[in-house]
Structures are given as C-alpha cells and as structure tokens.
Write a protein that holds these residues in place. Structure first.
Motif, PDB file in Angstrom:
ATOM      1  N   LEU A   1      63.559  87.445  50.674  1.00  0.00           N
ATOM      2  CA  LEU A   1      63.880  86.405  49.699  1.00  0.00           C
ATOM      3  C   LEU A   1      64.139  85.066  50.398  1.00  0.00           C
ATOM      4  N   GLY A   2      64.898  85.124  51.493  1.00  0.00           N
ATOM      5  CA  GLY A   2      65.205  83.907  52.242  1.00  0.00           C
ATOM      6  C   GLY A   2      63.945  83.258  52.774  1.00  0.00           C
ATOM      7  N   VAL A   3      63.059  84.080  53.311  1.00  0.00           N
ATOM      8  CA  VAL A   3      61.813  83.541  53.854  1.00  0.00           C
ATOM      9  C   VAL A   3      60.976  82.930  52.727  1.00  0.00           C
ATOM     10  N   VAL A   4      60.974  83.602  51.566  1.00  0.00           N
ATOM     11  CA  VAL A   4      60.223  83.057  50.425  1.00  0.00           C
ATOM     12  C   VAL A   4      60.805  81.707  49.998  1.00  0.00           C
ATOM     13  N   ALA A   5      62.152  81.625  49.933  1.00  0.00           N
ATOM     14  CA  ALA A   5      62.783  80.374  49.518  1.00  0.00           C
ATOM     15  C   ALA A   5      62.423  79.248  50.475  1.00  0.00           C
ATOM     16  N   LEU A   6      62.520  79.527  51.772  1.00  0.00           N
ATOM     17  CA  LEU A   6      62.128  78.519  52.758  1.00  0.00           C
ATOM     18  C   LEU A   6      60.652  78.172  52.577  1.00  0.00           C
ATOM     19  N   GLY A   7      59.850  79.218  52.323  1.00  0.00           N
ATOM     20  CA  GLY A   7      58.408  79.030  52.150  1.00  0.00           C
ATOM     21  C   GLY A   7      58.105  78.101  50.986  1.00  0.00           C
ATOM     22  N   ILE A   8      58.867  78.242  49.885  1.00  0.00           N
ATOM     23  CA  ILE A   8      58.633  77.362  48.730  1.00  0.00           C
ATOM     24  C   ILE A   8      58.854  75.905  49.124  1.00  0.00           C
ATOM     25  N   GLY A   9      59.936  75.681  49.867  1.00  0.00           N
ATOM     26  CA  GLY A   9      60.199  74.322  50.332  1.00  0.00           C
ATOM     27  C   GLY A   9      59.062  73.786  51.178  1.00  0.00           C
ATOM     28  N   PHE A  10      58.656  74.561  52.173  1.00  0.00           N
ATOM     29  CA  PHE A  10      57.602  74.089  53.073  1.00  0.00           C
ATOM     30  C   PHE A  10      56.271  73.955  52.337  1.00  0.00           C
ATOM     31  N   ALA A  11      55.994  74.929  51.454  1.00  0.00           N
ATOM     32  CA  ALA A  11      54.716  74.903  50.733  1.00  0.00           C
ATOM     33  C   ALA A  11      54.636  73.650  49.857  1.00  0.00           C
ATOM     34  N   THR A  12      55.762  73.290  49.219  1.00  0.00           N
ATOM     35  CA  THR A  12      55.777  72.072  48.415  1.00  0.00           C
ATOM     36  C   THR A  12      55.394  70.881  49.266  1.00  0.00           C
ATOM     37  N   PHE A  13      55.996  70.860  50.434  1.00  0.00           N
ATOM     38  CA  PHE A  13      55.751  69.730  51.312  1.00  0.00           C
ATOM     39  C   PHE A  13      54.286  69.659  51.741  1.00  0.00           C
ATOM     40  N   VAL A  14      53.747  70.817  52.100  1.00  0.00           N
ATOM     41  CA  VAL A  14      52.335  70.853  52.512  1.00  0.00           C
ATOM     42  C   VAL A  14      51.443  70.461  51.333  1.00  0.00           C
ATOM     43  N   ALA A  15      51.746  71.006  50.134  1.00  0.00           N
ATOM     44  CA  ALA A  15      50.950  70.691  48.949  1.00  0.00           C
ATOM     45  C   ALA A  15      50.977  69.193  48.683  1.00  0.00           C
ATOM     46  N   LEU A  16      52.175  68.612  48.800  1.00  0.00           N
ATOM     47  CA  LEU A  16      52.354  67.186  48.543  1.00  0.00           C
ATOM     48  C   LEU A  16      51.484  66.359  49.478  1.00  0.00           C
ATOM     49  N   PHE A  17      51.552  66.707  50.766  1.00  0.00           N
ATOM     50  CA  PHE A  17      50.854  65.903  51.753  1.00  0.00           C
ATOM     51  C   PHE A  17      49.340  66.102  51.638  1.00  0.00           C
ATOM     52  N   VAL A  18      48.936  67.369  51.500  1.00  0.00           N
ATOM     53  CA  VAL A  18      47.497  67.658  51.443  1.00  0.00           C
ATOM     54  C   VAL A  18      46.891  67.059  50.172  1.00  0.00           C
ATOM     55  N   ASP A  19      47.594  67.198  49.052  1.00  0.00           N
ATOM     56  CA  ASP A  19      47.106  66.649  47.784  1.00  0.00           C
ATOM     57  C   ASP A  19      46.882  65.148  47.895  1.00  0.00           C
ATOM     58  N   MET A  20      47.846  64.460  48.499  1.00  0.00           N
ATOM     59  CA  MET A  20      47.702  63.002  48.625  1.00  0.00           C
ATOM     60  C   MET A  20      46.594  62.643  49.593  1.00  0.00           C
TER      61      MET A  20
END
Lengths: 309, 314
Positions: free
Chosen positions: A28-47
């Motif tokens: 669960l902890g790894v998933v929570a951290l993953g959501i944070g990082f994934a958001t960041f990657v999505a944000l940057f890649v999308d832009m």
C-alpha cells in the motif's frame, strides 16, 4: 481486542495473518508513493508531448501574438528574469540580515518573540494575500504602479520567511566554539559574524535562497492581483545605455509579464491552439523550478555529508 | 563574555576590556546591530501592512454592506446592478474543493508517512523524500493546466456530463499537490517518537504494522493533526489551480461535480478585469481577502500549537 488462542497452530495462524498485513501495508505504501510519482511523470510527459512542437528557438525570441503559431515567450522570460533580479536583490540581504539578527544578536524578550511568531505566521499566509498587500500599498499608496519593481518587492516579501528560516538553521548548526575562538583573539561581534558565521553558513543560506527563488518564479496569483497586464509585446528599456552614466534603472518602472502569467493567459483561452503554447511554457517553467530545487537538495545533501564540526 | 574572560594582572585591564572601551569600535557595532534589527522588523511591518490594507479597505466595504448580509446572503453578484454580497457563496466553493483535496491528501499522505517512517529502508527514504520535495516545488499554475487539460478529460470519460470546469478535478490535483506537505510533517512527527516505545511494542510480539498503528501513530497524533491542519490551510489559500480548473462563476454548491468560484478565484477574476480603484467591486476583493486571511490564520495557529505540543512531549 482479545486474542484467545488455544493451540500453537492457532497462534501461528495469528502471527502469519499479522505478517501478511505487514506485507500488504508495504505494498500500500509503495502504491501511495507510486501515485505521487506517477502524477508527476504524467504531468511532465503530458505537457512535453503537447508543447513539444512549440519548443523551438523562435518560441524564446517571439512576442506573444493573437495567432497561436507565432506567439512566443520573449517578453515573459525577460520579465521573469528582471523581476527575479529585483526579488533577489531585496530578499537576500534582508532575509540574511534578519536571520543573523535573530540568531546572533536578539535578546530574549517580547520583541524577539513577536518577530519570531510573525515570521512563522507569514510563511502560512496565502500568496494571493501578498498580492492584495502589494495592490493596496505598493501600487496605490506608494504609487509604484504595476511595474517590475512592484512585482519584485511583492515576491521578495513572499519568500522572505524562507530565506530567514534557512539562514537561521544554517547559523544554528555552527558550534559555539567558533564564536568563542573569534572573541578570544579580540574580534568584535560583527567581525565574528562577517568573517566566520556568514561564510560558514553560506551553503545553507544558498539552499534557502534557491528554494525561495524557485517558489517566486512559479508564483502567479500575487502578480495577477497587482494587475500585471497579460499582453505585453515589447521589452522594458535596456539596463545599459550608450550615454553617461551607462546604467539605466528605467526598466524598474516598466510594465511587464512573467512566465506563469503568460502560461495562465494561454491556458484560460478556449482556442486549443494556445494550449500547446501553454504546455511549452509550462515545460520550461517546470524544468526551471526542478533544476533549482534539485540544486538545492543536492547542496543540502553535500552539506550534511561533508561538514562535520 | 565578561564572565569567561581570563583575569589579567590586578589593576591592568585585559585586552578585551581595553578594546571594549574604544568608542569607534562600539559605535560601529551598535550601528550594525540596529541595521540588522531593522531587517528583522520588516516581517512585522509586512504583517502590519497586510492587516492595515485589508482592514482599511474592508472597513469602507462594510460601511456600505452590513456584515450580517455579508455572512448570510445566498448570492454573490457584486458587479451586477442588483448587487448581493454573500461570502457564503464563495466559501462553499472553497470548502468543497478543500474537502476533495483533503480526501485525497490525508489517506495518501498518511500512508506515505507511515511507510517512510516505519517500513522503508533508510536508502529508499533518502531517495523518496527529495522526490516528494520536488513534487511540491512544481508551480501551481502548472498543476492548474494539468487539472484542466489532463485530469478533467479523464474524469469526463468516467463521469458522463461532467462540465469542463468542476471542483472535483481541481480538488483532486490540489490534494496531490499537498500530499508532500502532509507526508513530510507527519513523518517528522512519527520519527520524533522515541525508539524505546517501538522496542517495547516489538518485545511484546507486535508486528511493524501493529506497532505503527497502535503505538507510533497515537504517540505522534498531535503532530499528524498539525500536518492535516496545515494542509487544510494550504488548500484554502490555493489560487491558480482553482482559477484555472474550477471556473470563476460564483455558485452556492457543495457538489464537487459543479463549477464554482472560490474566494481566491474571485480575487483573481476581479484583478484580471479593469475595476477602478475605490469602486465597490474593488473593495470586495479586500473583504474576501480578509475572510481568507482570518480562515488560514486560524488554521495555522491551531496547527502550530499542535506541532509545538508534540515537540515538547518527549
């Protein structure tokens, strides 16, 4: 909770269950951290994908335009650079001086307490409130207008707590024997501060300044509040002139735009062609703040590793 | 310092005492100290300036609009001929978006904090924390772009009929934005819990998770509560994500699927227009700003108080 277990098997079962929960929580902890990082990657890649086509040298060399394909960020990045110069010129000396006073000079009484409570509270004031302060005070009461100097002063006040806190932490890490050594050979307090305290705390102060500046670069709300125009198709007057005294400060009074405002302007247009421009400007903005933050984190890391008093 | 000075030959002052009597040296020291004090007092002047400006302009506003109708009116139409000034309309947007943000930030932030403080190896913590810090350094306008042009289209596929501007998308992105803040303060609080408490729990046969939830979490509760409250304060004061993704239409609603303006988005909207200095529309933003300042101030004071308490506990 009551654990009534009769047989060793039941106890083993309980232990196994509890251990499984441990493993589940790690997941669960790894998933929570993953959501944070994934958001960041999505944000940057999308832009990056949206703005890739616009990221060319011309984008930096053109003024904003009514036609999305010809619009650029020339006035925005020049504006951001000039505003940051004013911000740094005001916030760094003031913040460092305030930090030195509070750590090295301040007597323990109510005035000092008042200043300390103030700084903590100011750090929590929403940035848009600084914009209202600037609108009422700098723009109208002092008559500074909607200019580069107003924006620079506003952002300087905004990041002042960051610089002060970083300075204080850096100074606090210097052991007392350094000061005593300086006093022992006859140095005054100021000589001690100038020749020992400030140089030794420099990396820590620098970290705070970089973090503060990266925050100032991305700030939009206070600058919108002071009424900065969003369509600026000209540059402020050059700081270096051909005539004596060769330096001009007229640019301080010039109207301006900055990167985040330009991005906001393009984002809020219904025409989708402008969204690509916003994405390109956003990519540059994120790249700048990330570089500054990474630099600050690296500096702090080095500091922790290499300085052993 | 005098107490630590090495005593000299009786009758002859030690060097430091002779220097202490030098007039120019002392004057310079005093002047420098005064300058440094002035720099430190800029922060007090800033606070005074904020309070002065907000109260001064709001006083003019409340001279024309009664505070009672400001708090109870159910319409916010300051620029219409039939002007209504019910701050509740803007507050509803602020409350709804902050609630969505907290529903995202509190579970995520707390889980990350427990994981990093109680489970992760020091090495992965060393890597994860700076990356989280980077996440909080992204400019909010960029988050606004992301909410409007990336999250909203995805949500529109999941929830048919979702308008292009809505509080849900802005709230979710705002929640992700404050995760690092909540996680980092909560983690600090949990790591401040003495190791002996954990060892006692382990000695009784508890697993890591049982220890984390039954021993460490309760012991760090006031610090964790501080993290939540500072997170709320951050969400309430957030501007650009909402101005971009939640729309700027005042709307009295607690439904996150609708567009609505928040206090902060309203200030941006007015600032973008050309309101003459001194008009009632101009003064509304200061009344709205004062409301915002009081809200965040209350949350910050509670948060700081809680944080101080947990620091003194051990």
């Amino acid at each position: 909770m009551t654990y009534v277990a009769q047989t060793p098997e039941q106890i083993r079962g309980l232990i196994a269950k509890a251990k499984r929960r441990d493993v589940a929580f790690v997941a669960l902890g790894v998933v929570a951290l993953g959501i944070g990082f994934a958001t960041f990657v999505a944000l940057f890649v999308d832009m990056l994908i949206d703005g890739w086509a616009r990221l060319s040298p011309e984008f930096f060399a053109q003024f904003p335009s009514r036609r999305a394909g010809q619009a650029g960020i020339l006035s925005a990045w020049v504006g951001t650079t000039l505003v940051m110069i004013v911000t740094a010129a005001v916030a760094v000396p003031l913040g460092v001086a305030a930090g030195i006073y509070l750590e090295e000079y301040a007597p323990k009484h109510w005035v000092t307490d008042l200043i300390e409570i103030n700084i903590t509270n100011l750090a929590g004031v929403p940035s848009i409130v600084y914009g209202l302060l600037a609108l009422g005070l700098f723009v109208y009461a002092f008559g500074l207008g909607q200019s580069i100097r107003t924006a620079g002063l506003t952002l300087a006040l905004l990041i002042l707590p960051v610089v002060i806190v970083a300075t204080r932490e850096a100074i606090r890490a210097i052991p007392g024997v350094i000061r005593e050594g300086a006093y022992a050979v006859g140095a005054t307090k100021w000589q001690t501060v100038r020749d020992h305290i400030v140089p030794y705390s420099m990396p820590g102060i620098l970290t705070g300044v970089i973090i503060g500046m990266s925050r100032a670069i991305g700030e939009t709300a206070p600058i919108i509040t002071i009424g900065a125009l969003t369509f600026i198709a000209f540059l402020p007057p050059a700081p270096v002139t051909g005539d004596f005294p060769f330096l001009s400060f007229e640019w301080l009074k010039a109207p301006f735009t900055v990167m985040p405002i330009q991005m906001f302007n393009w984002t809020s247009r219904p025409d989708e062609a402008f969204h690509a421009n916003a994405a390109a400007a956003g990519t540059i903005l994120v790249f700048m703040t990330l570089t500054m933050n990474a630099l600050a984190i690296w500096l702090r890391y080095r500091l922790r590793k290499h300085i052993k008093w | 310092m005098a107490a630590n000075a090495i005593p000299g030959v009786p009758g002859r002052p030690v060097v430091s005492e002779r220097l202490a009597r030098k007039f120019s040296r002392n004057t310079k020291e005093r002047a420098i100290e005064a300058l440094l004090f002035l720099a430190a007092s800029v922060s007090v002047l800033t606070t005074a300036g904020i309070v002065y400006i907000l109260v001064k302009e709001s006083a003019v506003f409340f001279g024309q609009v009664s505070p009672w109708s400001f708090l109870t009116d159910t319409q916010w139409t300051p620029l219409f001929d039939d002007a209504h000034f019910g701050i509740g309309v803007l507050l509803s947007g602020t409350i709804t978006s902050s609630a969505v943000a907290l529903l995202v930030a509190i579970p995520l932030g707390t889980t990350i904090a427990i994981y990093l403080s109680e489970f992760a190896r020091p090495r992965s913590r060393e890597i994860a924390k700076p990356i989280l810090e980077l996440l909080s350094g992204v400019p909010t306008i960029v988050y606004g772009y992301f909410a409007l042009l990336f999250v909203t289209p995805i949500l529109q596929k999941l929830i048919p009929g979702l308008p292009g501007f809505n509080l849900l998308s802005a709230g979710i992105v705002m929640g992700i934005m404050i995760v690092p803040l909540v996680a980092s303060i909560s983690e600090d609080a949990m790591r401040a819990v003495p190791m002996a408490l954990r060892e006692g729990s382990f000695a009784m046969g508890a697993t890591r998770l049982q220890t984390a939830l039954n021993v460490v979490f309760p012991a760090a509760l006031s610090g964790i509560a501080a993290a939540y409250i500072l997170g709320i304060s951050r969400a309430v004061g957030e501007t650009m994500i909402l101005a971009v993704a939640a729309g700027m239409q005042p709307n009295l609603t607690f439904n996150p699927l609708e567009p609505a303006a928040t206090i902060t988005a309203y200030i941006v909207q007015v600032a973008l227009g050309d309101l003459p200095h001194g008009s009632i529309g101009y003064q509304t933003i200061f009344a709205a700003g004062l409301t915002l300042l009081l809200l965040t101030l209350a949350f910050n004071l509670i948060g700081l108080w809680l944080r101080k308490r947990f620091r003194q506990a051990y």
